[in-house]
Write a protein that holds these residues in place. Structure first.
Motif, PDB file in Angstrom:
ATOM      1  N   LYS A   1       0.836  -1.211   0.000  1.00  0.00           N
ATOM      2  CA  LYS A   1       0.000   0.000   0.000  1.00  0.00           C
ATOM      3  C   LYS A   1       0.868   1.258   0.000  1.00  0.00           C
ATOM      4  CE  LYS A   1      -2.185  -1.265   3.817  1.00  0.00           C
ATOM      5  NZ  LYS A   1      -1.834  -2.682   3.915  1.00  0.00           N
ATOM      6  N   THR A   2       1.748   1.339   0.987  1.00  0.00           N
ATOM      7  CA  THR A   2       2.540   2.557   1.142  1.00  0.00           C
ATOM      8  C   THR A   2       3.513   2.740  -0.024  1.00  0.00           C
ATOM      9  OG1 THR A   2       2.336   2.331   3.528  1.00  0.00           O
ATOM     10  CG2 THR A   2       4.105   3.757   2.724  1.00  0.00           C
TER      11      THR A   2
ATOM     12  N   ASP B   1      -2.059   6.419   8.288  1.00  0.00           N
ATOM     13  CA  ASP B   1      -1.594   5.240   9.011  1.00  0.00           C
ATOM     14  C   ASP B   1      -0.713   5.696  10.178  1.00  0.00           C
ATOM     15  OD1 ASP B   1      -0.504   2.897   9.917  1.00  0.00           O
ATOM     16  OD2 ASP B   1       0.143   2.176   7.950  1.00  0.00           O
TER      17      ASP B   1
ATOM     18  N   ASN C   1       4.505   5.346   7.638  1.00  0.00           N
ATOM     19  CA  ASN C   1       5.517   4.910   6.677  1.00  0.00           C
ATOM     20  C   ASN C   1       5.562   5.774   5.424  1.00  0.00           C
ATOM     21  OD1 ASN C   1       6.254   2.772   8.335  1.00  0.00           O
ATOM     22  ND2 ASN C   1       4.812   1.367   7.380  1.00  0.00           N
TER      23      ASN C   1
ATOM     24  N   ASP D   1      -3.040   6.959   1.937  1.00  0.00           N
ATOM     25  CA  ASP D   1      -2.414   5.695   2.348  1.00  0.00           C
ATOM     26  C   ASP D   1      -3.046   5.255   3.668  1.00  0.00           C
ATOM     27  OD1 ASP D   1      -0.702   3.500   2.428  1.00  0.00           O
ATOM     28  OD2 ASP D   1       0.823   4.601   3.571  1.00  0.00           O
TER      29      ASP D   1
HETATM   30 MG    MG Z   1       1.702   0.943   4.776  1.00  0.00          MG
END
Ligand code: MG
Ligand code: ATP
Length: 253
Positions: free
Chosen positions: A16-17, A40, A44, A125
């Motif tokens: 995802k990130t 998040d 990250n 994110d």
């Molecule tokens: Mg992530």
């Protein structure tokens, strides 16, 4: 008006990130104005873009709690056209602190509305859960991009995610679409990767991106230098594949 795309999956470590940072960076290099919103608590995306959110007075946490506007949480990155709304550890308290608060699912949507006209793309994110932060991301978004790691039982976890997307569509954001499903960490030497790709193609048909992100060690090194891949190693296969994804996303739009 910027298109708002959340990158979501309750599975941890699926890319995802990496996708938010690098798709965002490649869109920025295509002269699009891009904001990455990090919702998040692991932060990250923030650190991967070279920013330490814990040093930051205003983060997405203060924004969700209504203590600040999102503009105060936005910082520029080393790449022109690419900004980030930063996260920090404090955000881990938000899920609990927002319980019982009015309109808690629409806080991110309302916050982003204030800056939406300054960007072409807003990429959110989200954390590896289907809790309130991810619900805020899905509620704020026009569409959701789902990374699918090429590994055993990759498709299993999707039922839950699709269920959460339906719930958000039914109750909070009827316009939410699936932007696309992205195969990540593909290893052409592995039968398993090929099998997952084949299954995903059957299941998602034209919602699966033609672009496949290969497993590439340069992609995993870049975050510790606080750089997107296009700055860390622009000639790597990782950089090339995220550039291709950006072109595909632009085609869809
Ligand atoms: Mg992530
Ligand atoms: P989380 O659910 O914890 O937020 P995530 O879904 O955001 O995780 P990432 O952090 O993007 O996943 O990726 C997980 C790990 O895999 C990271 O160390 C990242 O650098 C690495 N990684 C991601 N994509 C690739 C790739 N294509 N090739 C090699 N390593 C990758």
């Amino acid at each position: 008006m910027g298109r708002i795309i959340s990158v979501a999956s309750q599975k941890g470590g699926v890319g995802k990130t990496t996708t938010a940072i690098n798709l965002g960076a490649c869109l920025a290099q295509e002269s699009r104005r891009v904001l990455i919103v990090d919702v998040d608590p692991q932060a990250n995306a923030t650190s991967g873009l070279g920013v330490n959110g814990n040093d930051q007075k205003t983060t997405v946490y203060e924004v969700l709690l209504g203590h600040a506007g999102i503009a105060e949480a936005i910082l520029p990155t080393a790449l022109a056209n690419l900004d980030v709304a930063v996260s920090g550890q404090r955000l881990s308290g938000a899920e609990v602190e927002l319980v019982g608060v009015m309109a808690r699912e629409t806080r991110l949507k309302n916050a982003i509305a204030a800056v939406r006209d300054q960007y072409d793309y807003v990429l959110v994110d989200s954390p590896p859960s289907l809790g309130l932060l991810t619900v805020n991301a899905l509620t704020a978004s026009d569409s959701v991009l789902i990374p699918l790691q090429c590994e055993y039982l990759a498709l299993e976890g999707l039922t839950q995610l699709i269920g959460a997307i339906r719930l958000v569509q039914d109750n909070l954001n009827p316009g939410l679409r699936i932007e696309g499903v992205l195969l990540t960490m593909y290893d052409s030497r592995l039968n398993l990767s090929q099998q997952v790709a084949e299954e995903a193609r059957k299941f998602f048909a034209d919602r699966l991106y033609r672009t496949v992100i290969p497993r590439n060690v340069r992609l995993s090194e870049a975050p510790s230098f606080g750089k997107p891949i296009v700055l860390y190693d622009p000639h790597s296969t990782g950089a090339e594949s995220y550039r291709e994804l950006a072109r595909e996303v632009l085609e869809h739009a």
